[in-house]
Design a protein around this motif. Structure first.
Motif, PDB file in Angstrom:
ATOM      1  N   UNK A   1      47.735  45.886 -10.388  1.00  0.00           N
ATOM      2  CA  UNK A   1      47.718  47.277 -10.855  1.00  0.00           C
ATOM      3  C   UNK A   1      48.833  48.084 -10.202  1.00  0.00           C
TER       4      UNK A   1
ATOM      5  N   UNK B   1      50.729  46.444 -13.970  1.00  0.00           N
ATOM      6  CA  UNK B   1      50.064  45.631 -14.982  1.00  0.00           C
ATOM      7  C   UNK B   1      48.765  46.310 -15.410  1.00  0.00           C
ATOM      8  N   UNK B   2      48.568  46.482 -16.711  1.00  0.00           N
ATOM      9  CA  UNK B   2      47.328  47.054 -17.227  1.00  0.00           C
ATOM     10  C   UNK B   2      46.203  46.046 -16.981  1.00  0.00           C
ATOM     11  N   UNK B   3      44.951  46.480 -17.067  1.00  0.00           N
ATOM     12  CA  UNK B   3      43.846  45.539 -16.803  1.00  0.00           C
ATOM     13  C   UNK B   3      43.913  44.267 -17.655  1.00  0.00           C
TER      14      UNK B   3
ATOM     15  N   UNK C   1      46.590  42.971 -19.165  1.00  0.00           N
ATOM     16  CA  UNK C   1      47.783  42.242 -18.718  1.00  0.00           C
ATOM     17  C   UNK C   1      47.469  41.433 -17.455  1.00  0.00           C
ATOM     18  N   UNK C   2      46.827  42.086 -16.476  1.00  0.00           N
ATOM     19  CA  UNK C   2      46.569  41.368 -15.230  1.00  0.00           C
ATOM     20  C   UNK C   2      45.512  40.291 -15.427  1.00  0.00           C
TER      21      UNK C   2
END
Lengths: 366, 227
Positions: free
Chosen positions: B128, B132-134, B136-137
């Motif tokens: 984060x 990185x968005x949730x 994405x991560x």
């Protein structure tokens, strides 16, 4: 209304058995240390700034941008905040090699916003030889340097570091510290630095926030704040002052570096090599290393004698000492810890002119 | 060749059922396992955990019986599917899929939940702070780090579904090419005293299941180089 070049942070965070309640105005540049013992709330405060923790009531604006305002229901999630965060344990991705760890963040920001190049970060932290390795094969110091480089590569507008040296032994700490100083010199990114080590604070910080049980105990420029009588760090064993000076001449024969504190005050400091004249230097003088006398002491092995004036003093309750605050002609201040007996013998009073003998001084940078 | 056409149909059906069940469970079990690993609602977590673990201890016939009732023409779900014009799901492949998925649910959810819990929040927080968005991560950090968990979940679900008998018999019956899977076919052969054919199928399943588990454990050992 506000000076835009600053950080305003107000958080009220309730946890079972712990409450953070702070209201801070911090400079928008340089290194600000959040200092306190464990449980003082310094890490929670940093996590609130990062958005990793959401304070129920909170307001946060960084150099003109608002990231949280609970009154308006505004909360910018962590991944939309232009921050770089260095964790206590580096927290590298175990499945990616160093290179991919470094690029993870920079790949996620627009090309135009990339102000720090991979090569620049790699050179700055001296990790060029590690790029192909997996994090599991790095030493603690190397991991931490990769963590710092990874944070830098997102071209952050604010750097946050949570005790980046705490998990390292003394030697590794010495290894990473110079990189942090370089960072400050070469990139102009404001840094919030959480620490419980007075030495790190003295060496790195420009601004100091002292936290205690979730509240702000003191907040101000480092030099002034270190000398405040009402703070616990003043009373502890390693009460100290930080002095700023400029490098003067270097005596080759004796290996002594001169440091000019102001027009009349000069120190001599043993050094292995010369520092370029005019380089700004930072020195640490511990209160217990300063002695006082009424007249200038002649024929002494101590090198450094400074003419000072007494500002004020404070008794240290548990120890039978008095801590005297002294001012140099140029206005910088330092502390001397003397016995109550000596205090009475010298008849110390406010405004009195004295000579301070410095048993030892340490150069914090250069 | 000792195998009949029905045997081959049963093998094909078993493989199809096992693959589709595994796929379905990975799709549904992943968010469920994620919720179990990260939710702070302690009581709903305990409740769901216990429900998910039920198939581990219940005889498949019990599960099959209730499914039969629910999916049948007088059950809630049966009525629903009938009103949607789908007919009833009992004695159909879709019904089998539902039954098999329920039976294998713990074999997918538990390894995934363990994997997610072992990863913890730290790498997610790092991701984060690196923009990185949730989602994405999840795909770039959690999935690669939880790969051993996904591998275990998929293997166990596949192997377990392949061996499913009770629930299939209860809600699917014994229809060649439609619901007659290998486990049932073995039972048929034994009932008909065709021991040789039962041997071929049973031996094949034994060997196949053993190989799958062997691969799984071999894969696990090799991964221990990390962390």
């Amino acid at each position: 209304m506000h000076d835009p070049a600053q950080i305003q942070a107000r958080f009220v965070l309730q946890h079972p058995g712990f409450c953070l309640d702070i209201d801070l105005q911090l400079p928008g540049r340089g290194i600000t240390a959040l200092f306190g013992h464990s449980g003082s709330g310094k890490t929670s405060c940093l996590r609130c700034v990062a958005g990793l923790e959401q304070a129920g009531t909170g307001y946060l604006a960084v150099n003109g941008d608002c990231w949280q305002d609970s009154a308006r229901g505004l909360f910018v999630p962590t991944y939309r905040r232009p921050i770089g965060y260095v964790f206590q344990e580096a927290n590298l991705f175990a499945h990616l090699d160093v290179r991919d760890n470094l690029l993870y963040g920079s790949r996620r920001i627009p090309r135009a916003a990339r102000q720090v190049a991979l090569q620049q970060a790699v050179d700055l932290l001296g990790i060029g030889h590690l790029l192909q390795r997996l994090p599991g094969r790095l030493s603690g110091g190397e991991r931490q340097r990769v963590g710092i480089a990874r944070a830098l590569l997102t071209s952050p507008r604010l750097l946050l570091m949570d005790e980046p040296l705490a998990s390292l032994d003394l030697q590794r700490r010495q290894e990473v510290m110079p990189y942090l100083e370089r960072l400050q010199r070469e990139l102009d990114i404001p840094l919030l630095y959480v620490s419980h080590a007075p030495d790190e604070v003295a060496r790195l910080a420009d601004h100091l926030v002292v936290l205690e049980e979730g509240r702000v105990r003191a907040c101000g420029p480092l030099q002034e704040t270190l000398l405040r009588h009402d703070l616990p760090m003043f009373q502890e064993e390693d009460a100290q002052a930080v002095l700023h000076g400029l490098a003067g001449a270097f005596d080759e024969h004796y290996g002594l570096q001169a440091v000019q504190l102001d027009e009349q005050s000069r120190l001599l400091q043993p050094a292995r090599q010369a520092v370029a004249p005019g380089t700004p230097l930072r020195l640490k003088v511990r209160a217990r290393d300063v002695g006082l006398s009424l007249a200038q002491v002649q024929h002494s092995s101590l090198l450094n004698h400074l003419a000072v004036r007494v500002c004020d003093w404070q008794e240290v309750p548990q120890l039978s000492y008095v801590q005297v605050r002294l001012q140099l002609p140029g206005g910088q201040q330092l502390l001397a810890r003397i016995t109550r007996y000596s205090f009475d013998q010298l008849g110390i009073h406010s405004g009195q002119a004295l000579w301070a003998q410095l048993k030892s001084v340490s150069l914090l940078n250069g | 060749m000792p195998l009949t056409q029905n045997d081959f149909a049963a093998i094909g059906l078993s493989l199809q059922l096992a693959s589709l069940t595994t796929l379905l469970l990975l799709l549904l079990g992943t968010p469920l396992a994620w919720w179990l690993a990260h939710s702070r609602r302690r009581w709903s977590k305990r409740l769901v955990s216990a429900l998910v673990a039920l198939p581990l201890v219940l005889p498949p016939t019990v599960l099959g019986f209730y499914l039969l009732v629910l999916l049948g023409p007088h059950g809630w779900i049966g009525q629903l599917t009938q009103s949607l014009g789908l007919g009833t799901l009992t004695f159909s492949f879709s019904g089998l899929l539902i039954g098999a998925a329920l039976c294998s649910l713990p074999f997918v959810v538990q390894p995934l939940q363990n994997a997610f819990e072992a990863i913890g929040r730290a790498p997610l927080e790092a991701a984060a702070t690196l923009r990185a968005s949730p989602l994405d991560s999840f795909f770039t950090v959690v999935v690669p780090l939880a790969r051993p968990g996904f591998l275990t979940a998929a293997t166990l679900s596949f192997a377990h579904t392949l061996g499913e008998f009770g629930v299939v018999l209860m809600i699917g019956g014994n229809i060649p090419g439609k619901t007659q899977v290998v486990a049932i076919q073995i039972y048929n052969h034994v009932e008909g005293m065709h021991y040789a054919q039962a041997h071929w199928l049973a031996g094949g399943m034994l060997l196949f299941s053993f190989l799958i588990l062997l691969l799984l454990y071999a894969g696990r050992q090799n991964r221990q180089g990390w962390s």
